[in-house]
Design a protein around this motif. Structure first.
Motif: not given
Length: 211
Positions: A127-129, A131-132, A134, A137
């Motif tokens: 989930c940490s990958e 990101t907006a 990407t 994301g």
């Protein structure tokens, strides 16, 4: 002849059907129109359709039909799960059977923890990958989800599993779901249809796990 691989499945057969000698040449400079390597493609995704449209008109293959569905419109179930639900009076291949206020679909599925045990760790998108800006994301599109649902809880268990609101406070009742491209759709469906889901996204940017 069967072609394997994400690009091959969708793109290269189009060139072969057109009579192109080089399956990756968008100009189809070398051709053998009388003896194409392939004559028919059973399934061609967006990538292949773009290749077909870019080929010279003289060699563009004929489109026979379009399969009218989007991948987010359905999920796959094991047949024995459907049968087990049916024996219990629950139609698990029907979305309304997942309304957590009326039914308990989780009893017919493996626990969501089993999903984590079976999936290779490096196949899971963290989930940490997501990101907006990407790729992943975009697949989650958290901003839209929060805007249309007013649910701002994007916390993931072990940075991998997102629990929908319908089972977030009792995760033992979550149904496991694995997605590859359609996380944003599954999240919104879970919210508006009150579906108790534990969702994991797997990678699409690695040929080992793609398609």
């Amino acid at each position: 002849q069967l072609l394997d691989g994400a690009a091959g499945n969708s793109g290269q057969p189009i060139n072969y059907i057109a009579g192109c000698v080089d399956p990756d040449d968008a100009t189809c400079a070398q051709r053998d129109l009388n003896n194409p390597k392939l004559h028919l493609s059973i399934e061609t995704w967006v990538y292949g359709m773009g290749i077909a449209a870019a080929l010279p008109l003289a060699v563009q293959p004929t489109l026979l039909t379009v399969l009218g569905y989007d991948t987010y419109m359905g999920n796959y179930l094991w047949g024995d799960v459907v049968k087990a639900g049916s024996a219990d009076g629950l139609t698990l291949d029907y979305y309304k059977s997942y309304d957590a206020s009326k039914f308990k679909p989780f009893i017919h599925f493996d626990k969501w923890q089993r999903m984590l045990e079976l999936l290779p760790g490096d196949s899971i998108v963290r989930c940490s990958e997501m990101t907006a800006g990407t790729l992943y994301g975009t697949y989650r599109d958290a901003e839209t989800y929060m805007a249309v649902t007013n649910d701002t809880n994007l916390t993931c268990y072990r940075d991998a599993v997102w629990f929908s609101k319908a089972c977030r406070f009792n995760t033992t009742e979550c149904v496991p779901l694995v997605v590859q491209y359609t996380l944003r759709n599954s999240m919104q469906q879970a919210y508006f249809l009150n579906m108790p889901l534990a969702i994991v996204m797997v990678r699409s940017d690695n040929t080992q796990y793609s398609d």
